[in-house]
Design an enzyme around this catalytic site. Structure first.
Site, PDB file in Angstrom:
ATOM      1  N   LYS A  92       1.508   0.996  54.585  1.00  0.00           N
ATOM      2  CA  LYS A  92       0.226   1.763  54.464  1.00  0.00           C
ATOM      3  C   LYS A  92      -0.851   0.258  54.281  1.00  0.00           C
ATOM      4  O   LYS A  92      -0.546  -0.709  53.549  1.00  0.00           O
ATOM      5  CB  LYS A  92       0.439   2.369  52.802  1.00  0.00           C
TER       6      LYS A  92
ATOM      7  N   GLY B 237      -8.873   9.795  45.326  1.00  0.00           N
ATOM      8  CA  GLY B 237      -9.152  10.899  44.603  1.00  0.00           C
ATOM      9  C   GLY B 237      -9.132  12.641  44.242  1.00  0.00           C
ATOM     10  O   GLY B 237     -10.059  13.108  43.085  1.00  0.00           O
TER      11      GLY B 237
END
EC number: 2.8.1.10
Length: 250
Positions: free
Chosen positions: A93, A181
């Site tokens: 990632k 989020g």
């Protein structure tokens, strides 16, 4: 994804938990098959100190090294090169941050790092802004998954712009996962209902009052959201439409 098949569409992090035991229990409850690991913060060399691998078996769970804390392409590339040397990982990632206050991605540096990593044989899943043009450029540069933020990292604000997330999904030929989020299970369900292929989260589980229970909730939400997307929701109308026909009333 990148030639690999996973049953779970939920990816969870390994930061902010009170200890490795709680982290491992949350991963088990979530059903996740991939966990992200911040290379700069994980112990990979001191055999006397506790190691994440003692609690989360890398033979059962895929480790996804990430570049958390990197603010330029060079440091991110160097971090992932070290990760590959240490553990042989190629599925990684990538996140290159622009500043410490918002933790928003620096897309110029992110794109540059993606190009280099892809040429070196890495398979980068890339954290990015919720911009369909930027997402397409990352895909063209070699990203194996696009990971737009739903809201700032650790904010728990939920998905702030459903329109752009949906546009990214519609335009991508690689998996799209909302990254950052998510605060509640409903946020994860929304991401999946928009057509995302998965959701990555850490704080939403780790900072819940009951992380294990929240992990179970997130697992259910991702599954329900995916089913809802596949079922095809009803159209949205401006006015009421009765469930029972009005014709033939007595």
């Amino acid at each position: 994804m990148a030639g690999r098949t996973f049953r779970s569409r939920l990816i969870v992090g390994t930061g902010k938990y009170k200890d490795f035991e709680q982290n491992a229990a949350a991963v088990e409850a979530s059903g996740a098959e991939i966990v992200t690991v911040a290379v700069r913060r994980v112990n990979v060399s001191d055999p006397k100190a506790p190691m994440l691998t003692d609690y989360i078996d890398p033979k059962r769970i895929t480790y996804l090294p990430n570049t958390a804390g990197c603010f330029d392409a060079e440091s991110a590339i160097r971090t992932l090169r070290l990760a590959r040397e240490a553990g042989g990982w190629d599925l990684v990632k990538l996140e290159v941050l622009g500043e410490a206050r918002t933790l928003y991605p620096d897309m110029v540096e992110t794109l540059r790092a993606t190009e280099v990593l892809a040429k070196e044989g890495f398979k980068p899943m890339v954290y990015c802004v919720d911009d369909p043009i930027a997402a397409k450029r990352l895909e063209d540069a070699g990203a194996v998954a696009i990971m737009p933020l739903g809201a700032p990292i650790g904010s728990g604000l939920g998905i702030q712009n459903r329109v752009t997330i949906r546009l990214i999904v519609e335009g991508a030929k690689v998996p799209v996962l909302v990254d950052a989020g998510v605060g509640a299970a409903s946020d994860a369900a929304v991401a999946m209902e928009l057509g995302c292929d998965g959701v990555l989260m850490n704080t939403a589980i780790a900072e819940a009052k009951d992380p294990i229970l929240m992990a179970r909730a997130m697992k259910a939400a991702v599954e329900a959201g995916r089913l809802s997307y596949r079922a095809g929701r009803m159209g949205i109308r401006r006015y009421a439409d009765p469930s029972s026909p009005l014709a033939g009333l007595i």
